[in-house]
Structures are given as structure tokens and as C-alpha cells.
Write an enzyme that holds these catalytic residues in place. Structure first.
Site, PDB file in Angstrom:
ATOM      1  N   HIS A   1      49.082  -5.679  -2.399  1.00  0.00           N
ATOM      2  CA  HIS A   1      50.144  -6.212  -3.266  1.00  0.00           C
ATOM      3  C   HIS A   1      51.474  -6.137  -2.520  1.00  0.00           C
ATOM      4  O   HIS A   1      51.657  -5.283  -1.654  1.00  0.00           O
ATOM      5  CB  HIS A   1      50.196  -5.360  -4.542  1.00  0.00           C
TER       6      HIS A   1
ATOM      7  N   THR B   1      54.183  -4.896  -2.987  1.00  0.00           N
ATOM      8  CA  THR B   1      54.938  -3.637  -2.994  1.00  0.00           C
ATOM      9  C   THR B   1      54.338  -2.574  -2.071  1.00  0.00           C
ATOM     10  O   THR B   1      54.895  -1.493  -1.933  1.00  0.00           O
ATOM     11  CB  THR B   1      54.960  -3.038  -4.416  1.00  0.00           C
ATOM     12  N   LYS B   2      53.176  -2.868  -1.476  1.00  0.00           N
ATOM     13  CA  LYS B   2      52.507  -1.833  -0.667  1.00  0.00           C
ATOM     14  C   LYS B   2      52.974  -1.878   0.798  1.00  0.00           C
ATOM     15  O   LYS B   2      53.824  -2.691   1.149  1.00  0.00           O
ATOM     16  CB  LYS B   2      50.978  -2.037  -0.751  1.00  0.00           C
ATOM     17  N   ASN B   3      52.388  -1.063   1.654  1.00  0.00           N
ATOM     18  CA  ASN B   3      52.831  -1.004   3.070  1.00  0.00           C
ATOM     19  C   ASN B   3      52.408  -2.238   3.855  1.00  0.00           C
ATOM     20  O   ASN B   3      53.142  -2.722   4.705  1.00  0.00           O
ATOM     21  CB  ASN B   3      52.234   0.222   3.767  1.00  0.00           C
TER      22      ASN B   3
END
Ligand code: PLP
EC number: 2.6.1.-
Length: 382
Positions: free
Chosen positions: A179, A181-183
Site C-alpha cells: 500500500h 503508506t508502506k516502505n
């Protein structure tokens, strides 16, 4: 200066790969870039079998279908959690059993898992919060002792380790999120990992992911046309997304070392005695090698947290709480879970504040955030 809580980061090569995916001419699932993403994940992180999915949420749903959660079954998970972990249980008519966390890590407490095992328990879902590993030795010991499968929700934890083992490679199954928002990101995507050489599970995963059909057998030349063979859904991501993901995965080491450096600045600035009446930074247990997905502090109380967030916002610095514990969320209350008191979950979830940490933030900007935290503390009268 304005510092948002989160910003996406993209690499130039992503567009090149996307263009290539278009040029190939089939942007549906399971082409060149899906295979490549799968291979990159297996090689780099030691996962046994990987199924690329449209999200980590869908990977959890696949796991619930593979394990055949049904009415009357109980599944143990932490209440301090993202709703997806509970949804995969209730969507199958099974019952989530919410348990308390270990206050040191915000991760599920192995002791609480064991206390809540009953004859109805079907599985255990453990989520590695902020990229910090759960105590996997104790969890896998419980799993063996009671013969219960463990699903690692490693949505936030790609590249994190428990000692030298990658998160997502120890549980019977695991999920990872890509997603935005992840790294490591592809907009919206994820994967299911199966670490057991269980032929039935592997076959079921293939069918469930492909809308309940044996399309994979067609692709492998085993049948001449495909048909409906079992329950399933549409969990395959487009090649366009997988092209983006491949470029991101190829840059994993750069992303990871950058985040380590950035989180180090927070730790060095905020791990000071003078702050101890106001907050403490997150704790890194010695077994955990983190991907630094999140940097958070635990304030002395909720009032300090809320005031600090307002203060930062006034100076254009974003920050964020995290999960509303599932047992006392709107849905949790509807199910009547809010009567279980979960001491640490109730208390700590109200004192946690996440600070800006993303691939494109600079050390200078982190120092700027820390300067304002310092100003906030200076203005407080105890
Ligand atoms: C982000 C996240 C998810 C959901 O991931 P999606 O890919 O958006 O479905 C699930 N669990 C946890 C712990 C997460 O942080």
C-alpha cells in the site's frame, strides 16, 4: 517549513517498467512483472511460496479461506490492530478473540495468546507492529504445542528481522502490504506467503486467487479449458502495479538503509533523560532488526500526546495516532467485545504518537521536528 506526516516516494525506473508492461500488451495479472516480483521476494527474503495479491487485506482473506475459518471457530489476534485482520475472520463467520499486547513492543503478548486458547481455537494471527518483530520463538513454541497455524501479518514489516530470520518467513502463512503508506509501494497491492510445503494449501491458494477456477492449470498446460472448481475471488493484481513494485523492490536496500539512518536521528535526539517526564521513544528489543516502518513515541499520558500533536500541527508538522483498539471500536462494541478490558492496549493506544518518517524526508527535516518537540517540552509547566 511544512513537514507532512507521510509522502510517497517513486523511482524513475517505475515509469519505464510500466511502459514496458503496456508495450507487452496484456496488463491483466500474472505476466512478466508478477513473476519477477514473486522471484524478487522469494530470493531476497526467503519466503517459500509467494502469491501476489491486490492487497494485504486480500492476502488475509485468502489465508482465512485456505484455513477454512467457519462459524464456531475462534481466531486469536491482538486488539491493537488494523481492521483487516479481524475482517478476514468475521467474513467467514468465525469469532475474533482479542488479546492484550506486550507494552514494550505494542505487539501481541505470547502469554495472552496461550491464556486465550480454547478447544475452538483455529489459528493465531500475529502482527509485527511498526516493523518490530513479535517474539516469534515463543509464538512458534505455542503454535507447536497446541498444533495451531500462525499467520504473520507482516503488512508493515517487509525486510524486518527476528534475529537473522525475515519476518513473514516463519509463520505457516504471512501477508505483506505494498500500500502507498508502506516502505515499498505499488499504490495498492500485497502478497500472501505460504511457508509450508502443504500441497493442499498451495493448490487452494492458486484456485482461490483465480476466482475459484483452475485457470492456473490452464496456464501450466494441464487442462485445455478452465472452469469453476471451488470458492474464490479476484485477488490478482494488474501487471501495471507489479511493474511499479518490481522497480521498488529492486531499490529495497537503498530504501532500507535510508530509513535506518533517518530513524537513528530520531532515536539519538529523543532518547534523552530530559524528556522522560513527557515521553519515551519506541523500544527496539535486541532480537529485532527493524525496517523502520514507523517511528513512534509513547507520551506520559493522553493529554500530553494530544497537546503535542496540536502543537506540531500549529507549526505545520504532521503526526498521527494509530489504531483504535478493535475491541472498543464501533464494530467491536457492536459485537460486545468492549467489555473485555485489555489493560495495556487501552492505555498505550491513547499515548502513542507517530512522527513523520518516509523515504524522502531529510535528516535536516527530522532535526526540525525534534527541535519543535524540544520547544514543546520547554513550554510545559509540570
Ligand atoms: C497496512 C496494513 C494492512 C492492510 O494492507 P492493505 O495492503 O492496504 O490491505 C493490514 N494490516 C496491517 C498491520 C497494516 O499495517
Amino acid at each position: 517549513m511544512e513537514i507532512p506526516f507521510h509522502k510517497e516516494y517513486h523511482f524513475e525506473q517505475e515509469l519505464e517498467y510500466v511502459k514496458d508492461a503496456f508495450d507487452i500488451g496484456v496488463t491483466a495479472s500474472d505476466g512478466k512483472y508478477t513473476s519477477k516480483a514473486k522471484a524478487l521476494l522469494k530470493d531476497k527474503f526467503g519466503f517459500q511460496e509467494v502469491y501476489m495479491t491486490t492487497s494485504a487485506t486480500h492476502a488475509l482473506e485468502m489465508a482465512a479461506l485456505i484455513l477454512d475459518f467457519k462459524q464456531g471457530d475462534e481466531v486469536i489476534l491482538a486488539s491493537f490492530n488494523f481492521p483487516s485482520a479481524a475482517n478476514c475472520i468475521v467474513l467467514r463467520g468465525a469469532t475474533p478473540v482479542f488479546v492484550d499486547l506486550d507494552p514494550k513492543t505494542m505487539n501481541i503478548s505470547p502469554k495472552e495468546i496461550e491464556k486465550n486458547i480454547s478447544s475452538k481455537t483455529k489459528a493465531i494471527i500475529v502482527m509485527h507492529y511498526a516493523g518490530i518483530a513479535c517474539d516469534m520463538d515463543k509464538i512458534m513454541e505455542i503454535s507447536k504445542k497446541y498444533k495451531l497455524p500462525v499467520i504473520e501479518d507482516a503488512a508493515q514489516a517487509l525486510g524486518s528481522k527476528f534475529y537473522d530470520k525475515n519476518l513473514g518467513s516463519m509463520g505457516d502463512m504471512a501477508c505483506i502490504s505494498f500500500h502507498s503508506t508502506k516502505n515499498v509501494i505499488a499504490g495498492e497491492a500485497g502478497c500472501l506467503i505460504i511457508n509450508r510445503k502443504d500441497k493442499e494449501w498451495l493448490k487452494k491458494a492458486e484456485i482461490i486467487r483465480q476466482k475459484g477456477t483452475n485457470r492456473q492449470d490452464l496456464i501450466n498446460g494441464k487442462v485445455s479449458k478452465y472452469e469453476w472448481v471451488d470458492q474464490g475471488s479476484s485477488y490478482c493484481p494488474s501487471e501495471i502495479l507489479m511493474a511499479v513494485l518490481c522497480s521498488q523492490l529492486e531499490n529495497f536496500d537503498r530504501i532500507n538503509s535510508n530509513r535506518k539512518k533517518l530513524a537513528g536521528v530520531y532515536l539519538e535526539r529523543l532518547n534523552k533523560k530530559k524528556y522522560k517526564n513527557y515521553f519515551r521513544p519506541m523500544i527496539l528489543p535486541e532480537y529485532a532488526n527493524s525496517n523502520n516502518h514507523i517511528f513512534y513515541i509513547i507520551t506520559k499520558n493522553k493529554i500530553i500526546r494530544d497537546e503535542l500533536q496540536i502543537f506540531l500541527k500549529k507549526h505545520n508538522i504532521g503526526s498521527a495516532f494509530h489504531f483504535i483498539p478493535l475491541h472498543n471500536s464501533i464494530m467491536g462494541k457492536k459485537y460486545g467485545f468492549d467489555c473485555n478490558k485489555l489493560k495495556y492496549t487501552d492505555n498505550l493506544s491513547q499515548r502513542l504518537l507517530r512522527l513523520p518518517l518516509y523515504n524522502s524526508i531529510s535528516e535536516k527535516e527530522i532535526n526540525y521536528v525534534c527541535d519543535y518537540i524540544d520547544n514543546f517540552v520547554g513550554e510545559q509547566i509540570l
